[in-house]
Design an enzyme around this catalytic site. Structure first.
Site, PDB file in Angstrom:
ATOM      1  N   GLY A  26       0.832  -1.187   0.000  1.00 22.33           N
ATOM      2  CA  GLY A  26       0.000   0.000   0.000  1.00 22.33           C
ATOM      3  C   GLY A  26       0.871   1.242   0.000  1.00 22.33           C
ATOM      4  N   GLN A  28       2.848   9.991   1.289  1.00 18.90           N
ATOM      5  CA  GLN A  28       4.143   9.309   1.278  1.00 18.90           C
ATOM      6  C   GLN A  28       4.975   9.658   0.048  1.00 18.90           C
ATOM      7  OE1 GLN A  28       2.270   5.287   2.278  1.00 18.90           O
ATOM      8  NE2 GLN A  28       4.287   5.194   3.272  1.00 18.90           N
ATOM      9  N   CYS A  33       6.217   0.253   7.463  1.00 17.77           N
ATOM     10  CA  CYS A  33       5.788   1.365   6.623  1.00 17.77           C
ATOM     11  C   CYS A  33       6.953   1.796   5.747  1.00 17.77           C
ATOM     12  CB  CYS A  33       5.332   2.522   7.514  1.00 17.77           C
ATOM     13  SG  CYS A  33       4.805   3.983   6.611  1.00 17.77           S
ATOM     14  N   LEU A  34       6.681   2.043   4.472  1.00 19.90           N
ATOM     15  CA  LEU A  34       7.736   2.458   3.555  1.00 19.90           C
ATOM     16  C   LEU A  34       8.358   3.788   3.963  1.00 19.90           C
ATOM     17  CD1 LEU A  34       6.090   1.433   0.151  1.00 19.90           C
ATOM     18  CD2 LEU A  34       7.783   0.170   1.498  1.00 19.90           C
ATOM     19  N   HIS A  39      -4.294   1.019   7.579  1.00 15.00           N
ATOM     20  CA  HIS A  39      -2.949   1.612   7.641  1.00 15.00           C
ATOM     21  C   HIS A  39      -2.830   2.779   6.656  1.00 15.00           C
ATOM     22  CE1 HIS A  39       1.562   1.269   8.094  1.00 15.00           C
ATOM     23  NE2 HIS A  39       1.459   1.938   6.960  1.00 15.00           N
ATOM     24  N   GLU A  40      -3.277   2.571   5.420  1.00 13.63           N
ATOM     25  CA  GLU A  40      -3.173   3.628   4.407  1.00 13.63           C
ATOM     26  C   GLU A  40      -4.157   4.760   4.692  1.00 13.63           C
ATOM     27  OE1 GLU A  40      -0.592   3.608   2.617  1.00 13.63           O
ATOM     28  OE2 GLU A  40      -0.108   1.533   3.100  1.00 13.63           O
ATOM     29  N   HIS A  65      -2.742   7.224   6.995  1.00  7.98           N
ATOM     30  CA  HIS A  65      -1.826   8.172   6.349  1.00  7.98           C
ATOM     31  C   HIS A  65      -2.559   9.429   5.869  1.00  7.98           C
ATOM     32  CE1 HIS A  65       2.173   6.492   6.284  1.00  7.98           C
ATOM     33  NE2 HIS A  65       1.735   5.321   5.855  1.00  7.98           N
TER      34      HIS A  65
END
Length: 195
Positions: free
Chosen positions: A45, A50, A105-106, A147-148, A151
Site C-alpha cells: 500500500g 508518502q 511502513c515504507l 494503515h493507508e 496516512h
C-alpha cells in the site's frame, strides 16, 4: 515513474489530507506513479502523502500477502486478486475484535511493530474513475486499508504502539529523519542536508 518516498519526520505525513476532484491535475499519472513506486519498494500500500502530496488518495495491492501458509485457499485468492485505488475515502465503521499484526511502513524503513486494529471495516470512497463505492472488508485487506487510511488522516502506525516501544524507537526514527536509513528504494529525508 518511480517517486521518492517521504521519510518519517516530514510535515506532509502529519497533514489531514484534502479531498480532490476528477479534474485534479495529472491524477491518472499520479496514480500510475504511485503503483510503480509501491511495487519498486515491495509495498502492499502507498498513500499520497508518502510521495509528498497532501491529497486523499491511496493505492493497495495485497498480492504479496497471498502466499501466506496460515491462510485458507479462499483468503489467499482474495488477497491475490485485491488491487484498488481509493480516493476521498471516509471510514464509516471499524468493528469486531482487535487483532495484532506486525506492521511496517515504507516511510519508516527497518521499523516493525505489532499494531492492534479492528477486524472489519466499512469504507466509502471513489475509485480512479470517480465511481462512488461503499465496501465492507475484513482481515488483512481491512488492515492494509486502515494503515493507508491513517496516512491520509496524518496518523502513522508508530502512533498506535505503546509509549515505551515508541521511546525505544526514538534513535531509529531520528536516524530516518537524518537520512541515515538505507532502504533499497528512493527516499526523501526531512533533515538530510542537500536533499
Amino acid at each position: 515513474m518511480i517517486l521518492p518516498i517521504v521519510g518519517y519526520g516530514d510535515p506532509v505525513l502529519r497533514k489531514v489530507c484534502d479531498d480532490i476532484t476528477s479534474e485534479h491535475t495529472n491524477l491518472q499519472e499520479i496514480i500510475h506513479n504511485m503503483y510503480d513506486t509501491m511495487y519498486n519498494a515491495y509495498g502492499v500500500g502507498l498513500a499520497a502523502p508518502q510521495v509528498g502530496l497532501p491529497i486523499r488518495l491511496f493505492v493497495i495491492d495485497t498480492e504479496p500477502f497471498s502466499d501466506s501458509k496460515d491462510l485458507s485457499k479462499e483468503k489467499q485468492e482474495q488477497l491475490k486478486g485485491f488491487k484498488q485505488t481509493f480516493i476521498n475515502a471516509k471510514m464509516l465503521k471499524e468493528e469486531g475484535e482487535e487483532w495484532g499484526f506486525n506492521e511496517g511502513c515504507l516511510s519508516i524503513p527497518d521499523v516493525r511493530e505489532d499494531v492492534y486494529r479492528k477486524e472489519t471495516i466499512t469504507i466509502e470512497y471513489v475509485d480512479e474513475n470517480f465511481n462512488k463505492k461503499t465496501e465492507v472488508y475484513d482481515g488483512l485487506i481491512a488492515r492494509v486499508i486502515q494503515h493507508e487510511y491513517d496516512h491520509i488522516e496524518g496518523i502513522l502506525f508508530t502512533d498506535k504502539i505503546a509509549t515505551l516501544k515508541r521511546t525505544l524507537l526514538k534513535k531509529k526514527l531520528q536516524n530516518i529523519m537524518d537520512g541515515k536509513a538505507r532502504p533499497d528504494y528512493k527516499m526523501r529525508f526531512c533533515n538530510k542536508k542537500g536533499r
